[in-house]
Write a protein that holds these residues in place. Structure first.
Motif, PDB file in Angstrom:
ATOM      1  N   ARG A 154      -5.873  -4.052 -10.036  1.00 37.44           N
ATOM      2  CA  ARG A 154      -7.222  -3.722 -10.800  1.00 37.44           C
ATOM      3  C   ARG A 154      -8.248  -4.410 -10.475  1.00 37.44           C
ATOM      4  O   ARG A 154      -8.137  -5.757 -10.110  1.00 37.44           O
ATOM      5  N   LYS A 193      -9.090 -10.481  -8.160  1.00 37.00           N
ATOM      6  CA  LYS A 193     -10.008  -9.541  -7.286  1.00 37.00           C
ATOM      7  C   LYS A 193     -11.270  -9.050  -8.055  1.00 37.00           C
ATOM      8  O   LYS A 193     -11.443  -9.173  -9.204  1.00 37.00           O
ATOM      9  N   ALA A 220       0.337   2.817  -6.008  1.00 39.80           N
ATOM     10  CA  ALA A 220      -0.790   3.156  -6.188  1.00 39.80           C
ATOM     11  C   ALA A 220      -1.921   2.344  -6.089  1.00 39.80           C
ATOM     12  O   ALA A 220      -1.719   1.061  -6.569  1.00 39.80           O
ATOM     13  N   ALA A 221      -3.108   2.472  -5.943  1.00 38.84           N
ATOM     14  CA  ALA A 221      -4.211   1.817  -6.083  1.00 38.84           C
ATOM     15  C   ALA A 221      -4.478   1.217  -7.464  1.00 38.84           C
ATOM     16  O   ALA A 221      -4.476   2.113  -8.431  1.00 38.84           O
ATOM     17  N   GLY A 222      -4.903   0.017  -7.672  1.00 34.28           N
ATOM     18  CA  GLY A 222      -5.317  -0.625  -8.983  1.00 34.28           C
ATOM     19  C   GLY A 222      -4.257  -0.436 -10.172  1.00 34.28           C
ATOM     20  O   GLY A 222      -4.657  -0.006 -11.279  1.00 34.28           O
ATOM     21  N   HIS A 271      -5.243  -4.113  -2.636  1.00 32.46           N
ATOM     22  CA  HIS A 271      -4.984  -2.757  -3.266  1.00 32.46           C
ATOM     23  C   HIS A 271      -4.398  -2.260  -4.570  1.00 32.46           C
ATOM     24  O   HIS A 271      -5.042  -1.556  -5.350  1.00 32.46           O
ATOM     25  N   VAL A 272      -3.450  -3.147  -4.777  1.00 29.64           N
ATOM     26  CA  VAL A 272      -2.448  -2.697  -5.859  1.00 29.64           C
ATOM     27  C   VAL A 272      -3.224  -3.266  -7.252  1.00 29.64           C
ATOM     28  O   VAL A 272      -2.971  -2.729  -8.367  1.00 29.64           O
ATOM     29  N   ARG A 311       0.780  -1.259   0.032  1.00 30.87           N
ATOM     30  CA  ARG A 311       0.036  -0.134   0.043  1.00 30.87           C
ATOM     31  C   ARG A 311       0.848   1.303   0.026  1.00 30.87           C
ATOM     32  O   ARG A 311       0.532   2.258  -0.518  1.00 30.87           O
TER      33      ARG A 311
END
Length: 222
Positions: A149, A208, A114-116, A146-147, A110
Motif C-alpha cells: 500500500r 513505499k 493484487a496491488a496494494g 506493487h503489493v 505481481r
C-alpha cells in the motif's frame, strides 16, 4: 557431554512433535530459533518496531513474509499482524498458516497478489539463496512496490558478502521506488543495520512513498 544430553533429547522431542503435527507444535509453543546476532535483532527490536507501528490498526495490518523454514515458522506469533507467507518450495507449505500461505516465486509477486494489499513485506535471506542475480532482485523489488500500500514498509535482510550478494544489492535498492526508513531503533543507522560478525548480515528498512506526497510519512505508527 552429559549436560547436553537432556537438551538434545528435548530438541529431538520438539522436532518429532513438529514432524508429527505442526499445528500441535504451534499449540505447544515450540520454536526453533537461530541463535545469532542478526536473528536476535530481527526478532527483538525490529519486530517490536513493526508491532508498535501497527498496534492501533483495525483491522490488523497485513504482512507478507517471503521464505519459510523451521526456524522462522513461529514468526506469526511474534508479529501481531495478519501474517501471510510465500515460498517457492511446495514442501514448506507446512510452515505456513492455513489459508494464508501461497506457493510461488518471489520474483512474480505481481502475478500472485493484487496491488496494494500489504502494509509490510519482509524478505530475509533470499539474496544469494534463490534471488541470485540483479535481474531477479529487480523483479523482487518491483513486485514489492506493487503489493505494498502507499506508505507501506519493506524489510530486506541479506548477507553482504560476495559469496551471497554477487551483485550491487544496496545500489539497486537505492535506485528502486522504495525509500529508506529511518526507524527509531537502537543500532540502526540511516535505515540500515549490519551484524558485526562473519555473517555480515544486514537489514535495510524501506517505505513505499505516499502517492499524494511522493515521500513516506514518519516512521511512527500509521
Amino acid at each position: 557431554m552429559p549436560a547436553l544430553f537432556p537438551q538434545r533429547l528435548r530438541r529431538l522431542a520438539a522436532v518429532s512433535c513438529f514432524s508429527l503435527s505442526p499445528r500441535l507444535a504451534a499449540w505447544l509453543g515450540l520454536r526453533f530459533s537461530l541463535d545469532s546476532a542478526d536473528r536476535r535483532f530481527l526478532e527483538g527490536p525490529v519486530f517490536d518496531f513493526y508491532n508498535a507501528c501497527y498496534a492501533a490498526r483495525r483491522p490488523r495490518a497485513r504482512c507478507l513474509f517471503i521464505g519459510l523454514d523451521r526456524y522462522n515458522w513461529h514468526y506469526h506469533r511474534l508479529l501481531q499482524l495478519d501474517f501471510h507467507t510465500l515460498d517457492i518450495d511446495p514442501g514448506r507449505r507446512r510452515y505456513g498458516q492455513p489459508g494464508r500461505h501461497r506457493v510461488g516465486d518471489a520474483t512474480a509477486l505481481r502475478n500472485l497478489y493484487a496491488a496494494g494489499v500489504f502494509d509490510l513485506v519482509i524478505a530475509n535471506g533470499l539474496v544469494g539463496y534463490g534471488i541470485n542475480d540483479a535481474e531477479s532482485f529487480e523483479k523482487l523489488l518491483a513486485g514489492v512496490v506493487h503489493v505494498l500500500r502507499p506508505g507501506g514498509r519493506f524489510l530486506l535482510g541479506y548477507n553482504a558478502r560476495p559469496d551471497c550478494a554477487s551483485y550491487p544489492v544496496a545500489a539497486l535498492l537505492a535506485r528502486s521506488a522504495l525509500l529508506p526508513e529511518h526507524a527509531p531503533i537502537e543500532g540502526m543507522l540511516g535505515g540500515g543495520w549490519l551484524a558485526d560478525d562473519a555473517s555480515r548480515h544486514c537489514y535495510a528498512l524501506c517505505r513505499k512513498p505516499h502517492a499524494s506526497t511522493g515521500r513516506p510519512q514518519g516512521a511512527q505508527a500509521v
